[in-house]
Design an enzyme around this catalytic site. Structure first.
Site, mmCIF file in Angstrom:
data_model
loop_
_atom_site.group_PDB
_atom_site.id
_atom_site.type_symbol
_atom_site.label_atom_id
_atom_site.label_comp_id
_atom_site.label_asym_id
_atom_site.label_seq_id
_atom_site.Cartn_x
_atom_site.Cartn_y
_atom_site.Cartn_z
ATOM 1 N N GLY A 11 -1.833 10.647 30.945
ATOM 2 C CA GLY A 11 -0.651 11.299 30.376
ATOM 3 C C GLY A 11 -0.264 10.616 29.079
ATOM 4 N N GLY A 13 2.438 11.616 27.199
ATOM 5 C CA GLY A 13 3.839 11.837 26.844
ATOM 6 C C GLY A 13 4.485 10.483 26.577
ATOM 7 N N ALA A 15 6.250 8.520 28.460
ATOM 8 C CA ALA A 15 6.110 7.509 29.518
ATOM 9 C C ALA A 15 4.762 6.805 29.367
ATOM 10 C CB ALA A 15 6.243 8.157 30.890
ATOM 11 N N GLY A 16 3.696 7.597 29.222
ATOM 12 C CA GLY A 16 2.359 7.018 29.114
ATOM 13 C C GLY A 16 2.215 6.178 27.847
ATOM 14 N N PHE A 115 26.910 15.245 25.490
ATOM 15 C CA PHE A 115 25.941 15.921 26.346
ATOM 16 C C PHE A 115 26.566 16.104 27.718
ATOM 17 C CE2 PHE A 115 21.360 16.883 26.198
ATOM 18 C CZ PHE A 115 21.173 16.926 24.833
ATOM 19 N N ASP A 216 -0.096 18.163 38.203
ATOM 20 C CA ASP A 216 -1.395 17.592 38.619
ATOM 21 C C ASP A 216 -1.264 16.185 39.202
ATOM 22 O OD1 ASP A 216 -2.026 19.840 37.204
ATOM 23 O OD2 ASP A 216 -3.401 18.870 35.808
ATOM 24 N N GLN A 235 15.489 21.115 38.813
ATOM 25 C CA GLN A 235 16.599 21.420 37.910
ATOM 26 C C GLN A 235 16.374 22.717 37.138
ATOM 27 O OE1 GLN A 235 17.660 18.902 34.204
ATOM 28 N NE2 GLN A 235 19.399 18.744 35.599
ATOM 29 N N HIS A 237 17.987 24.709 33.917
ATOM 30 C CA HIS A 237 18.814 24.422 32.749
ATOM 31 C C HIS A 237 19.601 25.695 32.438
ATOM 32 C CE1 HIS A 237 20.016 23.532 28.662
ATOM 33 N NE2 HIS A 237 19.485 22.325 28.729
ATOM 34 N N LEU A 247 13.866 27.027 25.809
ATOM 35 C CA LEU A 247 15.101 26.255 25.910
ATOM 36 C C LEU A 247 15.970 26.315 24.668
ATOM 37 C CD1 LEU A 247 16.376 24.294 28.008
ATOM 38 C CD2 LEU A 247 15.693 22.478 26.462
ATOM 39 N N GLU A 250 20.981 21.593 25.379
ATOM 40 C CA GLU A 250 22.381 21.319 25.712
ATOM 41 C C GLU A 250 23.131 20.746 24.506
ATOM 42 O OE1 GLU A 250 23.062 19.976 29.884
ATOM 43 O OE2 GLU A 250 23.624 18.149 28.843
ATOM 44 N N ARG A 281 24.348 20.200 34.754
ATOM 45 C CA ARG A 281 23.563 21.434 34.747
ATOM 46 C C ARG A 281 23.588 22.190 36.068
ATOM 47 N NH1 ARG A 281 18.588 18.763 31.298
ATOM 48 N NH2 ARG A 281 19.810 18.665 29.388
ATOM 49 N N HIS A 347 13.545 23.757 34.585
ATOM 50 C CA HIS A 347 13.460 22.787 33.497
ATOM 51 C C HIS A 347 12.869 21.436 33.884
ATOM 52 C CE1 HIS A 347 14.587 21.147 29.656
ATOM 53 N NE2 HIS A 347 15.385 20.243 30.176
ATOM 54 N N GLU A 378 8.404 11.864 34.242
ATOM 55 C CA GLU A 378 8.878 12.973 35.076
ATOM 56 C C GLU A 378 8.095 13.111 36.382
ATOM 57 O OE1 GLU A 378 9.782 16.605 32.990
ATOM 58 O OE2 GLU A 378 9.906 17.736 34.869
ATOM 59 N N ARG A 389 19.702 15.670 37.372
ATOM 60 C CA ARG A 389 19.582 14.785 36.200
ATOM 61 C C ARG A 389 20.593 15.176 35.139
ATOM 62 N NH1 ARG A 389 17.128 15.095 31.179
ATOM 63 N NH2 ARG A 389 15.920 16.990 31.548
HETATM 64 C C1 LIG Z 1 11.951 22.089 26.157
HETATM 65 C C2 LIG Z 1 12.391 20.760 26.722
HETATM 66 C C3 LIG Z 1 13.391 20.032 26.111
HETATM 67 C C4 LIG Z 1 13.797 18.807 26.629
HETATM 68 N N1 LIG Z 1 14.776 18.103 25.987
HETATM 69 C C5 LIG Z 1 15.133 16.886 26.457
HETATM 70 C C6 LIG Z 1 16.102 16.092 25.774
HETATM 71 O O1 LIG Z 1 16.627 16.462 24.726
HETATM 72 N N2 LIG Z 1 16.439 14.896 26.300
HETATM 73 C C7 LIG Z 1 15.884 14.423 27.448
HETATM 74 O O2 LIG Z 1 16.224 13.325 27.879
HETATM 75 N N3 LIG Z 1 14.943 15.152 28.102
HETATM 76 C C8 LIG Z 1 14.554 16.353 27.633
HETATM 77 N N4 LIG Z 1 13.598 17.070 28.307
HETATM 78 C C9 LIG Z 1 12.904 16.462 29.463
HETATM 79 C C10 LIG Z 1 11.812 15.517 28.981
HETATM 80 O O3 LIG Z 1 11.368 15.916 27.725
HETATM 81 C C11 LIG Z 1 10.612 15.475 29.944
HETATM 82 O O4 LIG Z 1 11.043 15.197 31.239
HETATM 83 C C12 LIG Z 1 9.649 14.401 29.484
HETATM 84 O O5 LIG Z 1 9.249 14.614 28.154
HETATM 85 C C13 LIG Z 1 8.420 14.217 30.358
HETATM 86 O O6 LIG Z 1 7.667 13.172 29.770
HETATM 87 P P1 LIG Z 1 6.419 12.516 30.469
HETATM 88 O O7 LIG Z 1 5.981 11.372 29.627
HETATM 89 O O8 LIG Z 1 6.718 12.242 31.897
HETATM 90 O O9 LIG Z 1 5.312 13.667 30.442
HETATM 91 P P2 LIG Z 1 4.965 14.810 29.370
HETATM 92 O O10 LIG Z 1 5.518 14.550 28.036
HETATM 93 O O11 LIG Z 1 5.230 16.108 30.042
HETATM 94 O O12 LIG Z 1 3.413 14.624 29.245
HETATM 95 C C14 LIG Z 1 2.528 14.805 30.339
HETATM 96 C C15 LIG Z 1 1.203 14.274 29.929
HETATM 97 O O13 LIG Z 1 0.329 14.296 31.051
HETATM 98 C C16 LIG Z 1 -0.895 14.901 30.699
HETATM 99 N N5 LIG Z 1 -1.467 15.491 31.892
HETATM 100 C C17 LIG Z 1 -0.899 16.337 32.795
HETATM 101 N N6 LIG Z 1 -1.783 16.629 33.767
HETATM 102 C C18 LIG Z 1 -2.911 15.949 33.475
HETATM 103 C C19 LIG Z 1 -4.175 15.849 34.080
HETATM 104 N N7 LIG Z 1 -4.494 16.504 35.194
HETATM 105 N N8 LIG Z 1 -5.122 15.059 33.496
HETATM 106 C C20 LIG Z 1 -4.850 14.399 32.326
HETATM 107 N N9 LIG Z 1 -3.657 14.462 31.717
HETATM 108 C C21 LIG Z 1 -2.721 15.225 32.290
HETATM 109 C C22 LIG Z 1 -0.523 15.906 29.630
HETATM 110 O O14 LIG Z 1 -1.653 16.225 28.837
HETATM 111 C C23 LIG Z 1 0.515 15.107 28.850
HETATM 112 O O15 LIG Z 1 -0.108 14.227 27.960
HETATM 113 C C24 LIG Z 1 13.188 18.295 27.802
HETATM 114 C C25 LIG Z 1 12.176 19.025 28.415
HETATM 115 C C26 LIG Z 1 11.794 20.245 27.904
HETATM 116 C C27 LIG Z 1 10.717 21.001 28.640
#
Ligand SMILES: Cc1cc2nc3c(=O)[nH]c(=O)nc-3n(C[C@H](O)[C@H](O)[C@H](O)COP(=O)(O)OP(=O)(O)OC[C@H]3O[C@@H](n4cnc5c(N)ncnc54)[C@H](O)[C@@H]3O)c2cc1C
Length: 574
Positions: A11, A13, A15-16, A115, A216, A235, A237, A247, A250, A281, A347, A378, A389
């Protein structure tokens, strides 16, 4: 093909990437992502990231902690929430030093805005706590961290999809991944794996989530023996664009936007007299649906209005440019002139892979860790959000707990050697893929997926009741049977999207089933889980986390206590 690293992060995102940065300098780290790294859903985050900096008005981490506990409907673990709120200012200054271009206020400090659910002095009035970069906050943080990872020489495997974990003597020692460009299976041998695979919103028909959010990581962990926690809490939204679910942050209400019904009434005034449109929410979604039930939808239809017209062109173009453009493109309305038609959209998953505050994955209610396996973001449930949340706490969690997981993994990998891999570690996964490819059944993944998404929307969304959930359970079992009959016509190996759809759908059906089972089990209403047949919160019986684990012959449900340190549960009024 075989690879060896100290740590493999699944991942890309926030976190990763935050975990990767923690390890990058002296550790061999690989980051796998099924989409190109900077297309991860974190890049879509709009509104902001919370921290009690007090740049606009007085604020304290203790208030942030209290709001988060109350917002969670008292199900969040208070030790984990304390870490989150206390560490937040440090996490923001760290981003600032890494180069994240936050908006500034007139004194040159990081600007902050209001917020939902964030208040001053334990609930007195809304407080400005969200730091932001217009409404592209996730995008600028993701790009900045990705750049830092490149500078630290971290290896990226983009468009690699994890299919299973490899374990040896109860320890996670690697994983098997599928390379989308070639169809090849790769074995990654390592001392520690971090799952940071994000959410699972795509199991619902209307969602704000990206295509890759198919849960996954939850399924890989569950099949590997981890416990999943609080899966019933999904959740919605309040402000998705009507019919599309895209989206509208907020932040729009944080800047002063107002929800209105067909009579132009600001209906949230009646439901939450103190913080009105900035109530949490779960509450706002239920109030919106109550308005619709009472026949107060716009023109008698099933949507309401988000009115931003009074904010003026300058605010919309500078602080809310992204959503202004989304509304123009996808709803065909110009928010400067007209209100936006909105409806709740799926959401965020509050539940996920059960972890402790070091990101170690847990297998049971005794907090026994799964050696070598970590989760953050997440897909994890360290339980800072409990049953609901608060906005701008997710981005914060990614950074605080991504970093903590990185620190814990560093400690761990220096204390162990590489565990031996079992013979042919990819054999079971290769069989699974071969069976899917060889199936000549007449079902299609997109049809089964559409039926699942409709089912989850109709029976397992904002309002739930026993009969609907029992039907959903039966329907999911039928869909799982249909899944066995999915035929894959295209037999090419490069970017076989039919195969990928089938793999993703298998994961989504599993996540959907676990959500339904946990939702049936919890006979009370708390946070985002509202049971019409059990409308009250029942702390006597249900102030506990739900856990679900694969017992070998199906899912096994059990519970564990909530960690309460300072704030005893009270009625939630806003
Ligand atoms: C439209 C939107 C707006 C938001 N706005 C806000 C905000 O303003 N403030 C806030 O606090 N939160 C917000 N959130 C929530 C927050 O953005 C998410 O909860 C957060 O970004 C998740 O981050 P993550 O690092 O856990 O994973 P993600 O950023 O979702 O990334 C997941 C990663 O895992 C990888 N992956 C998934 N499955 C596999 C697999 N099988 N094999 C290999 N890789 C895989 C993907 O390729 C990706 O790289 C928002 C969410 C959305 C959808």
């Amino acid at each position: 093909m075989n690879h060896q690293y100290d740590v493999v992060i699944v991942g890309a995102g926030l976190a990763g990437l935050r975990a990767a940065i923690e390890l990058g300098e002296d550790t061999r780290v690989a980051v796998l992502s099924k989409v190109f790294a900077t297309r991860s859903h974190s890049g879509a985050a709009q509104g902001g990231i919370g921290a009690a900096l007090g740049n606009e008005e007085e604020d304290r981490w203790e208030w942030h902690m209290f709001d988060t506990v109350k917002g969670s409907d008292y199900l969040g673990d208070q030790d984990a929430i304390e870490i989150l709120a206390r560490d937040a200012p440090r996490a923001i200054y760290e981003l600032e030093h890494l180069g994240v271009p936050f908006n500034r206020n007139s004194q040159g400090k990081i600007a902050q805005r209001a917020f939902g659910g964030h208040t001053r002095n334990y609930g007195e009035a809304p407080v400005k706590r969200a730091c932001y970069a217009a409404d592209r906050t996730g995008r600028v943080i993701l790009d900045t961290l990705w750049e830092k990872c490149q500078q630290r020489g971290i290896a990226f495997y983009d468009e690699f999809q994890i299919l299973s974990l490899i374990t040896s003597d109860g320890q996670c020692c690697g994983l098997v991944a599928y390379e989308l460009a070639t169809g090849a299976l790769h074995t990654f041998h390592c001392k520690a794996v971090l799952l940071a695979t994000g959410g699972a919103g795509r199991i619902y028909k209307t969602t704000s989530n990206a295509y890759a959010s198919t849960g996954d990581g939850l399924v890989v962990a569950y099949r590997g023996g981890a416990a999943l926690e609080d899966m019933e809490f999904v959740q919605f939204h309040p402000t998705g664009i009507y019919k599309l679910g895209i989206l509208i942050s907020e932040a729009a209400r944080g800047e002063g936007g107002i929800l209105r019904n067909k009579d132009g009434q600001r209906f949230m005034e009646h439901y939450a007299p103190v913080i009105k449109d900035l109530a949490p929410r779960d509450m706002v979604c239920r109030c919106m649906l109550e308005e619709l039930k009472a026949g107060r939808g716009i023109d008698g239809r099933d949507y309401l209005h988000l009115d931003l017209t009074h904010l003026g062109k300058d605010v919309l173009n500078s602080k809310l440019a992204e959503i202004t453009s989304l509304a123009r493109t996808y709803a065909g309305v110009d928010p400067v002139e007209e209100p936006i038609p909105v409806l709740p959209t799926c959401h965020y998953m509050m539940g996920g892979i059960s972890t402790n505050t070091d990101g170690q994955v847990l297998t049971d209610d005794k907090n026994i860790p799964f050696a070598g396996l970590y989760a953050a973001g997440e897909c994890a449930c360290v339980s800072v959000h409990g049953s609901n949340r608060l906005g701008c706490n997710a981005l914060l969690e990614l950074l605080v707990y991504g970093r903590r997981s990185g620190i814990a993994m560093r400690r761990f990998i220096h204390s162990v050697g590489f565990a031996g891999l079992p013979e042919k570690p990819e054999a079971d996964t290769a069989d699974r893929i071969a069976r899917l490819m060889e199936n000549s059944g007449i079902e299609r993944a997109d049809h089964v997926r559409a039926d699942m998404q409709k089912l989850m929307m109709d029976k397992v969304s904002v309002f739930r009741r026993k009969e609907g959930l029992l039907e959903a359970k039966e329907n999911i079992a039928e869909l799982k049977e249909r899944y066995k009959n999915i035929g894959i016509k295209y037999q090419g190996r490069s970017y076989n999207s039919e195969l990928q759809d089938a793999i993703d759908l298998g994961n989504m059906l599993q996540v959907a089933e676990l959500i339904i089972l946990c939702a049936l089990h919890r006979e009370e209403s708390r946070g985002a889980h509202y049971r019409e047949d059990f409308p009250g919160r029942d702390d006597g019986k249900w102030l506990v986390h739900s856990l679900i684990r694969d017992s070998g012959d199906g899912p096994h449900l059990f519970t564990k206590p909530v960690t309460i340190t300072q704030h005893q549960p009270k009625e939630r009024k806003y």
